[in-house]
Motif scaffolding. Structure first.
Motif: not given
Length: 314
Positions: A54-59, A148-156, A218-221, A267-271
């Motif tokens: 997949g590709s990263p979404d806008r968020y 089983c540790t791996h980067e499930a959110v690869y590559p974020l 989840y909290a950066f906006p 911040g508004i756009i991110s939320i």
């Protein structure tokens, strides 16, 4: 073993343990033992390791933009803090810091998979635990741990570390030469202080990403909105800005104001994620609201006025 034989295999324990695909023969796949998925893969619903296509979404891009902005904003803060009244020297350092971070971001994207492209492939973030797979290694017999540790959110997760490394390397290559040449008005101990500060905050940012990457995602906006509001109020108070006329006295104040407005908008756009443009775009009209509220109410909260009125009341 064939794809149809997977169901009779022992259960693959753990949230993030899976079986790798060893070979594919037509519609029949052969799987390995249950264990950690290779980098760039994560488990599907059947506990099979699948490559992230997949590709990263806008968020996701907004999150990466936030993590990329952190060192740049800190660079600008410490450059301004230690430059004193040498505005020309500070301006050149600001531009250099922007150049360093921009080049680091581009190089980071180019070295990420697929190499040589500004596009990256990624796994979809499903929940907070995806960022902390090391906490979900199963222990079937309560003695032996299956790792089983791996980067499930690869590559974020890892791409931020790569970006910080390139930022640090470029800073050490470019900034000392620039500062030594242009910051002649500063003392020898002062001219490199903004660089020394970066040598402190880069490790802090690295630890912050390593420990709190999922929480920041989840909290950066909300972090952007709160910090930008607080810093704008502190700056305008420290600069004794009480009216629109005070803003126009120095161009630097307008630059700071517009910079905070950009952060408010980010911040508004991110939320909102701009999922519904007709509903979300009008929210950007709120961007100037905090500054306008401050300017309209500053005269009523002037400490000297409050003290004088209190004295007259007694």
């Amino acid at each position: 073993m064939s794809h149809s034989a997977v169901d009779i295999q022992p259960a693959c324990l753990g949230l993030y343990c899976g079986r790798t695909v060893l070979s594919v023969n037509g519609s029949v796949e052969t799987y390995g033992d249950c264990g950690v998925c290779p980098r760039g893969q994560r488990t599907d619903d059947n506990k099979i390791c699948r490559e992230c296509m997949g590709s990263p979404d806008r968020y996701d891009w907004l999150y990466l933009g936030f993590m990329a902005m952190l060192p740049l904003v800190l660079h600008w803060f410490f450059i301004e803090w230690y430059s004193g009244k040498k505005s020309s020297s500070a301006l050149l350092q600001h531009v250099t810091a922007l150049f360093e971070c921009s080049i680091a971001a581009i190089v980071t994207l180019l070295v990420s998979d697929p190499v040589g492209s500004l596009h990256i492939r990624s796994c979809k973030v499903k929940k907070l635990s995806d960022w902390y797979t090391m906490l979900y290694n199963p222990s079937p017999d309560y003695i032996t741990t299956v790792h089983c540790t791996h980067e499930a959110v690869y590559p974020l997760y890892t791409i931020v570390f790569i970006y910080y490394a390139f930022c640090l390397v470029l800073m050490m290559l470019l900034r000392p030469l620039l500062v030594k040449k242009i910051a002649c008005g500063l003392g020898k101990s002062d001219r490199f202080k903004s660089i020394y500060a970066a040598l402190y905050f880069f490790p802090v940012l690295t630890v912050l990403q390593a420990v709190g990457g999922g929480l920041l995602y989840y909290a950066f906006p909300y972090i952007i909105l709160v910090l930008s509001l607080v810093t704008l109020a502190v700056y305008m108070s420290a600069s004794e800005v009480e009216s629109f006329k005070d803003l126009l006295v120095r161009k630097k104040r307008l630059v700071v104001l517009f910079s905070h407005w950009l952060l408010h908008a980010y911040g508004i756009i991110s939320i909102s994620k701009l999922d519904k443009l007709e509903q979300d775009l009008p929210l950007l009209a709120l961007v100037p609201a905090p500054a306008l509220f401050y300017l309209l109410t500053a005269k009523y909260t002037e400490p000297s006025r409050i003290l004088s009125e209190g004295g007259n009341g007694h």
